[in-house]
Design an enzyme around this catalytic site. Sequence first.
Site, PDB file in Angstrom:
ATOM      1  CB  SER A   1     -45.419  86.088  36.148  1.00  0.00           C
ATOM      2  OG  SER A   1     -45.308  85.717  34.784  1.00  0.00           O
ATOM      3  CE  LYS A   2     -36.941  83.910  36.446  1.00  0.00           C
ATOM      4  NZ  LYS A   2     -36.433  84.227  35.133  1.00  0.00           N
TER       5      LYS A   2
END
Length: 510
Positions: free
Chosen positions: A261-262
């Site tokens: 994920s970011k």
Amino acid sequence: MEREVRVRFAPSPTGPLHIGGVRTALYNYLFARKHGGKMILRIEDTDSRRFVPGAEAYINEALAWLGITIDEGVREGGPYGPYKQSERRDIYRHYVKQLLDNGKAYIAFDTPAELDARRAEVPNFQYDASTRMSMRNSLTLPADEVQRLIDAGEQYVVRFLVEPGRLVEVNDLLRGKVTIKSDILDDKVLYKSADDLPTYHLANIVDDHLMKISHVIRGEEWLPSAPLHVLLYEAFGWADTAPDFVHLPLLLKPDGKGKLSKRDGDRLGFPVFPLEWHDPASGEVSRGYRESGYLPEAVVNFLALLGWNPGDDTEVMSMDELISKFSFDHCSRSGARFAFDKGKWFNHTYLQALPDERLAELFKPVMRAHGVDPDTFSDSYIARAVGMVKGRINFVEDLWDQAAFFFRAPEEYSEKDVRKRWSPEMPELMRTLAAILEQQSDFSAAAVEPVIMDWIKSNSLHMGNVMNAFRLTVVGECKGPHMFEVSELMGKDETVRRILAGVERIKPAE
Ligand code: GLU
């Protein structure tokens, strides 16, 4: 006859392209090029609520930066356009009508409030064969009532009629046959009258068919949609020409635990987007590989190996080599750990292979950012300077740390090195060194080095101390490439000037 390979990358412009999406685009591209086929870029923008301005331009720019070229698309044109779904409303309307006319779909008027009420009432409510006959739709209402509601402007959706009791087979080139029971599927919404647009599922299938797509290569997150897609091909009578599926494994966090994920990127300090992204709503800026100093070739090589290998342990491969070696036979089915340190290693490796002149060009913006005008130096000077230090860098930016002294004289001197090397006799010795250098007509390393070595030896000076003091005056600290190569490149005037400035300015440690 072998079918022509036609693949598509079909992003929704809902934000910046995530690095996993980039890998999907890359695998599509490698597969298309390998088989002499076509790469199509289709913009899937039928969900107007999720539309983000700038996202489409970002996708184009990112693919272009990486060298993923498109044969048919919004900008490229092509025989099956338009390639943007919001411009294909008429086409979808026609196919929605076809399904309705053939009894493969029906109109449903249930309002969001009515649906919520049913969900509250029936545990695990699903709009399907077990519930549809108790809902407000064209299967339960008389035909004239349906028409009256439509004429009165009541909003409706078109739902796919999933027959229960069927076994649906998804043939995935990576995973083999995946079979599920149609009973678990719900009657998915295919079209909404509110915005006169189809949903993802309908638009995606119609377009893949009309655009003659041979292989649907996409992320694993779309695997659950695949049975519905198989049924849709069938409902349209297109089963014979339905594309093959390839659902690529997820990109995992660096520790392998869960989906990348970011936030992992923010936490561990690596970008998860190809280019920097400025969020138009929040103003938040997300880092990009390009702006972080990665070469596109390195990013491509790194991504290609996240889920695929060439069948041996070759790691460094150009785009052409990747194309010639690519096949789904060596794709893995399990998630690929996003080992970003490996990404750095690839960048380091590609930087070493660049000609110094090219590296110098990449370094110029970094020089400017540090307030040094590259135009005050010759191109060959900059190229030789970066060539001397490039072995120590992972990123173009790192060149500043290693090579700044070539472009400006030290203003400060490393305290630690002064303490260690600037003994009381150094000012006098350095003045002598400057005088000797001043006399040299040939300032090449090959000519100067023996002269200085002789001077050190014949005066029984301490080699390490003298050479390090010399370095301290020129570089500002005791590190850097071979000293006589540094002085050769800087030239006599600059070298002597720095030695004498050092003698004036370096205050011996107490
Ligand atoms: N528009 C979908 C996406 O954003 C496409 C999925 C597919 O390739 O079928 O990824």
